[in-house]
Design a protein around this motif. Sequence first.
Motif, PDB file in Angstrom:
ATOM      1  N   ILE A  85      -6.481  13.799   6.327  1.00  0.00           N
ATOM      2  CA  ILE A  85      -6.330  12.326   6.187  1.00  0.00           C
ATOM      3  C   ILE A  85      -6.755  11.857   4.655  1.00  0.00           C
ATOM      4  O   ILE A  85      -8.007  12.110   4.378  1.00  0.00           O
ATOM      5  N   TYR A  86      -5.801  11.489   3.962  1.00  0.00           N
ATOM      6  CA  TYR A  86      -5.943  11.143   2.493  1.00  0.00           C
ATOM      7  C   TYR A  86      -6.388   9.852   2.293  1.00  0.00           C
ATOM      8  O   TYR A  86      -7.438   9.518   1.562  1.00  0.00           O
ATOM      9  N   GLY A  87      -5.744   8.823   3.132  1.00  0.00           N
ATOM     10  CA  GLY A  87      -6.408   7.518   2.437  1.00  0.00           C
ATOM     11  C   GLY A  87      -6.300   6.485   3.795  1.00  0.00           C
ATOM     12  O   GLY A  87      -5.620   6.851   4.853  1.00  0.00           O
ATOM     13  N   LEU A  88      -6.545   5.199   3.154  1.00  0.00           N
ATOM     14  CA  LEU A  88      -6.554   4.094   4.371  1.00  0.00           C
ATOM     15  C   LEU A  88      -5.821   2.880   3.753  1.00  0.00           C
ATOM     16  O   LEU A  88      -6.362   2.350   2.516  1.00  0.00           O
ATOM     17  N   GLU A  99     -10.255   9.692   0.367  1.00  0.00           N
ATOM     18  CA  GLU A  99     -10.105   9.527  -0.889  1.00  0.00           C
ATOM     19  C   GLU A  99      -9.578   8.529  -1.318  1.00  0.00           C
ATOM     20  O   GLU A  99      -9.613   8.142  -2.714  1.00  0.00           O
ATOM     21  N   TYR A 100      -8.829   7.574  -0.806  1.00  0.00           N
ATOM     22  CA  TYR A 100      -8.026   6.440  -1.334  1.00  0.00           C
ATOM     23  C   TYR A 100      -8.036   5.602  -0.294  1.00  0.00           C
ATOM     24  O   TYR A 100      -8.090   5.630   0.920  1.00  0.00           O
ATOM     25  N   VAL A 101      -8.458   4.442  -0.854  1.00  0.00           N
ATOM     26  CA  VAL A 101      -8.655   3.217  -0.097  1.00  0.00           C
ATOM     27  C   VAL A 101      -7.678   2.033  -0.686  1.00  0.00           C
ATOM     28  O   VAL A 101      -8.042   1.517  -1.821  1.00  0.00           O
ATOM     29  N   CYS A 102      -6.937   1.354   0.156  1.00  0.00           N
ATOM     30  CA  CYS A 102      -6.022   0.332  -0.558  1.00  0.00           C
ATOM     31  C   CYS A 102      -6.224  -1.128   0.581  1.00  0.00           C
ATOM     32  O   CYS A 102      -5.842  -0.851   1.618  1.00  0.00           O
ATOM     33  N   MET A 134      -4.280  -3.842  -2.903  1.00  0.00           N
ATOM     34  CA  MET A 134      -2.801  -4.024  -2.454  1.00  0.00           C
ATOM     35  C   MET A 134      -2.117  -5.403  -3.066  1.00  0.00           C
ATOM     36  O   MET A 134      -2.714  -6.319  -2.837  1.00  0.00           O
ATOM     37  N   GLN A 135      -1.225  -5.122  -3.673  1.00  0.00           N
ATOM     38  CA  GLN A 135      -0.363  -6.465  -4.316  1.00  0.00           C
ATOM     39  C   GLN A 135       1.159  -6.237  -4.334  1.00  0.00           C
ATOM     40  O   GLN A 135       1.795  -5.206  -4.275  1.00  0.00           O
ATOM     41  N   VAL A 136       1.729  -7.511  -4.676  1.00  0.00           N
ATOM     42  CA  VAL A 136       3.211  -7.290  -4.833  1.00  0.00           C
ATOM     43  C   VAL A 136       3.826  -6.561  -5.889  1.00  0.00           C
ATOM     44  O   VAL A 136       3.101  -6.443  -7.087  1.00  0.00           O
ATOM     45  N   GLY A 137       4.757  -5.611  -5.481  1.00  0.00           N
ATOM     46  CA  GLY A 137       5.156  -4.524  -6.568  1.00  0.00           C
ATOM     47  C   GLY A 137       4.356  -3.383  -6.738  1.00  0.00           C
ATOM     48  O   GLY A 137       4.683  -2.379  -7.333  1.00  0.00           O
ATOM     49  N   LEU A 138       3.285  -3.266  -5.843  1.00  0.00           N
ATOM     50  CA  LEU A 138       2.658  -2.035  -5.919  1.00  0.00           C
ATOM     51  C   LEU A 138       3.425  -0.790  -5.528  1.00  0.00           C
ATOM     52  O   LEU A 138       4.012  -1.026  -4.288  1.00  0.00           O
ATOM     53  N   VAL A 139       3.412   0.249  -6.123  1.00  0.00           N
ATOM     54  CA  VAL A 139       4.154   1.401  -5.837  1.00  0.00           C
ATOM     55  C   VAL A 139       3.306   2.605  -5.718  1.00  0.00           C
ATOM     56  O   VAL A 139       2.415   2.840  -6.625  1.00  0.00           O
ATOM     57  N   LEU A 140       3.352   3.341  -4.382  1.00  0.00           N
ATOM     58  CA  LEU A 140       2.473   4.236  -4.173  1.00  0.00           C
ATOM     59  C   LEU A 140       3.166   5.765  -4.328  1.00  0.00           C
ATOM     60  O   LEU A 140       4.104   5.579  -3.793  1.00  0.00           O
ATOM     61  N   ASP A 141       2.993   6.606  -5.238  1.00  0.00           N
ATOM     62  CA  ASP A 141       3.692   8.018  -5.338  1.00  0.00           C
ATOM     63  C   ASP A 141       2.732   8.951  -5.119  1.00  0.00           C
ATOM     64  O   ASP A 141       1.814   9.098  -6.057  1.00  0.00           O
ATOM     65  N   TRP A 142       2.828   9.508  -4.093  1.00  0.00           N
ATOM     66  CA  TRP A 142       2.061  10.692  -3.717  1.00  0.00           C
ATOM     67  C   TRP A 142       2.839  12.207  -3.672  1.00  0.00           C
ATOM     68  O   TRP A 142       3.781  12.558  -3.469  1.00  0.00           O
TER      69      TRP A 142
END
Length: 82
Positions: A17-20, A47-50, A74-82
């Motif tokens: 489980i990487y993030g929340l 490891e990751y919290v948004c 977390m904000q408008v336009g946020l792009v998460l790329d894993w």
Amino acid sequence: MANIIREVQTTFPGQYIYGLIGGFHLYKKSKAEVQKVAQEIKATGIEYVCTGHCTEERAYKWLKEELGSRLQKMQVGLVLDW
């Protein structure tokens, strides 16, 4: 938050489980309460919290003190790329 993470870890044993990501609704919490949440999150190994707008600046600052680079807004336009 930590109870949600632990529930997911229990539901999916052996899975990493990487993030929340979510709204934590910490805007009315005291510094001690926010620090406790952050310490519990750290203890899970996530490891990751948004977090979203409902955390607000005051609680976000306290989370950031505890979680450092693990935390992102977390904000408008946020792009998460894993």
